[in-house]
Motif scaffolding. Structure first.
Motif, PDB file in Angstrom:
ATOM      1  N   LEU A   8     112.063  27.220 -41.376  1.00  0.00           N
ATOM      2  CA  LEU A   8     112.654  25.915 -41.665  1.00  0.00           C
ATOM      3  C   LEU A   8     111.682  24.790 -41.340  1.00  0.00           C
ATOM      4  CD1 LEU A   8     115.079  24.233 -42.525  1.00  0.00           C
ATOM      5  CD2 LEU A   8     115.934  24.349 -40.161  1.00  0.00           C
ATOM      6  N   VAL A   9     110.984  24.874 -40.198  1.00  0.00           N
ATOM      7  CA  VAL A   9     110.012  23.854 -39.815  1.00  0.00           C
ATOM      8  C   VAL A   9     108.863  23.798 -40.822  1.00  0.00           C
ATOM      9  CG1 VAL A   9     108.317  23.179 -38.067  1.00  0.00           C
ATOM     10  CG2 VAL A   9     110.599  23.936 -37.374  1.00  0.00           C
ATOM     11  N   ALA A  10     108.373  24.967 -41.240  1.00  0.00           N
ATOM     12  CA  ALA A  10     107.278  25.018 -42.213  1.00  0.00           C
ATOM     13  C   ALA A  10     107.700  24.401 -43.534  1.00  0.00           C
ATOM     14  CB  ALA A  10     106.815  26.454 -42.412  1.00  0.00           C
ATOM     15  N   VAL A  12     109.991  22.086 -43.995  1.00  0.00           N
ATOM     16  CA  VAL A  12     110.087  20.632 -43.830  1.00  0.00           C
ATOM     17  C   VAL A  12     108.700  20.000 -43.880  1.00  0.00           C
ATOM     18  CG1 VAL A  12     110.720  18.807 -42.209  1.00  0.00           C
ATOM     19  CG2 VAL A  12     112.270  20.739 -42.573  1.00  0.00           C
ATOM     20  N   ILE A  13     107.725  20.617 -43.224  1.00  0.00           N
ATOM     21  CA  ILE A  13     106.356  20.082 -43.216  1.00  0.00           C
ATOM     22  C   ILE A  13     105.780  20.078 -44.628  1.00  0.00           C
ATOM     23  CG2 ILE A  13     103.992  20.488 -42.404  1.00  0.00           C
ATOM     24  CD1 ILE A  13     105.201  21.572 -39.810  1.00  0.00           C
ATOM     25  N   LEU A  14     105.957  21.172 -45.366  1.00  0.00           N
ATOM     26  CA  LEU A  14     105.451  21.242 -46.737  1.00  0.00           C
ATOM     27  C   LEU A  14     106.110  20.208 -47.630  1.00  0.00           C
ATOM     28  CD1 LEU A  14     105.184  25.119 -47.276  1.00  0.00           C
ATOM     29  CD2 LEU A  14     103.327  23.477 -46.950  1.00  0.00           C
ATOM     30  N   LEU A  15     107.440  20.009 -47.453  1.00  0.00           N
ATOM     31  CA  LEU A  15     108.147  19.015 -48.253  1.00  0.00           C
ATOM     32  C   LEU A  15     107.626  17.611 -47.961  1.00  0.00           C
ATOM     33  CD1 LEU A  15     110.351  18.317 -50.275  1.00  0.00           C
ATOM     34  CD2 LEU A  15     111.999  18.271 -48.366  1.00  0.00           C
ATOM     35  N   ALA A  16     107.415  17.333 -46.687  1.00  0.00           N
ATOM     36  CA  ALA A  16     106.904  16.008 -46.320  1.00  0.00           C
ATOM     37  C   ALA A  16     105.498  15.791 -46.881  1.00  0.00           C
ATOM     38  CB  ALA A  16     106.894  15.867 -44.798  1.00  0.00           C
TER      39      ALA A  16
END
Length: 383
Positions: A8-10, A12-16
């Motif tokens: 989930l964290v990865a 979110v980072i990719l989306l940002a």
């Protein structure tokens, strides 16, 4: 941390990162449009001016850039090559027959004319054969005269007269043959030219395979050189050129192309060309090396500053400015030089291309050229 939390964290980072790239990378809208993802650009949040920030209409914001005019340059208009000279004609003189070389009648370095005697071989045998043939001829001639006198009184027959005349003719041919053999004991030069170093001395026994002298006709010098295959169609018989001896660069000689080979060498990809240079002062020698120079009409291409060439996913391009609007023009690079890049593109001399500030330029966007920007100086293109 649980695996699902890491995923989930990865995500979110990719989306940002994707949102930041779509919002701030200058070429993102064009790339996403080609991928059919225009909705991603539309959904990217626009930055709104905060409290105290001045509000501006995005439609009227102009990118400040530095631009330079397109120039033109010509390539493939000059040819430089190294050639090797040789005499217009070179003959290695051999005697017709074997024998003892009794004397040379020329010296090394002497200029001789065609037909001049170079050397003599012993000729005692040939002189005796000539005298014998002359005696037989005289006897045959006297016999013909006697038979003709007898024929007038019908004492000799017509057949006897015919045989005597045939014998006389054969005797005359024998004299001619003996004279030719004697003449060939004198070795003559077949061409006019300069005698090289004599390789043997008088007194040596020579055969028809022995070269007793080498003669060069240096009235003109032939220069053999090889040109790249891209110049094959440009080089023509009669084309003018300059030839500079590498040993004496101060002297420049003019010449013309006199022979062109009929094929390209498949190993070196070069074409064999031969030029003729006049040598009235006899200052040139066979074997000298020359710097060959030729000029052609060449090919002319637009030349832009190296800073103007940008790269995208579909290749190189430049930004042109037309009536305050930026236009993206694909280019094909032809040649890179020190100060310019030659390109194949639908641009002309005098068109303005952006050299600095390309990060803020959009296709069709408004741009303003900064005043007082330094303009590049035209640089000559290499051949």
């Amino acid at each position: 941390m649980a695996a699902w939390k890491q995923i989930l964290v990865a995500a979110v980072i990719l989306l940002a990162a994707a949102v930041a790239w779509a919002g701030f990378f200058p070429g993102a809208p064009e790339i996403l449009a080609r991928w059919g993802m225009d909705w991603a650009v539309a959904s990217t949040p626009k930055t709104e001016p905060g409290d105290g920030a001045p509000r501006q209409n995005a439609a009227v914001v102009q990118a400040m850039v530095v631009a330079a005019p397109v120039t033109s340059a010509t390539i493939n208009d000059r040819l430089q090559a190294i050639g090797t000279g040789r005499a217009a004609a070179t003959v290695a003189v051999n005697p017709y027959a074997a024998g003892r070389l009794i004397e040379f009648q020329v010296t090394s370095g002497a200029h001789i004319e065609a037909g001049q005697v170079i050397a003599r071989l012993d000729s005692d045998t040939e002189e005796i054969a000539l005298e014998r043939a002359k005696a037989q001829r005289d006897d045959a001639r006297a016999k013909v005269e006697r038979i003709r006198a007898l024929r007038s009184s019908n004492t000799a027959t017509a057949v006897q007269l015919t045989d005597a005349e045939l014998e006389l003719r054969n005797a005359e041919l024998s004299v001619h043959d003996a004279q030719l053999a004697l003449d060939r004991r004198s070795v003559t030069s077949p061409i006019s030219g300069v005698v090289g170093i004599l390789p043997i001395e008088a007194g040596n026994y020579v055969t028809s395979q022995t070269a007793i002298a080498t003669i060069d006709d240096r009235s003109s010098i032939l220069v053999d050189f090889w040109v790249p295959e891209r110049f094959a169609a440009a080089v023509q018989i009669g084309s003018a050129l300059t030839a500079t001896p590498l040993a004496d660069p101060r002297n420049v000689f003019e010449g013309t192309v006199t022979a062109i080979d009929n094929r390209i060498d498949d190993k070196s990809r070069t074409l064999w060309v031969q030029a003729t240079i006049a040598n009235p002062a006899d200052s040139l020698r066979a074997g000298m090396s020359f710097q060959i120079g030729m000029k052609f009409s060449g090919d002319t291409y637009p030349a832009v500053s190296p800073l103007a060439v940008q790269w995208g996913s579909d290749g190189a391009f430049v930004w042109t400015v037309d009536n305050g609007k930026a236009r993206r023009v694909p280019v094909r690079i032809i040649q890179r030089n020190t100060q310019t890049v030659l390109v194949d593109a639908p641009i002309a001399s005098g068109d303005m291309v952006v050299t600095e500030g390309v990060q803020a330029v959009r296709d069709g966007g408004d741009v303003m050229i900064a005043r007082g920007a330094a303009q590049p100086v035209d640089a000559p293109a290499g051949s």
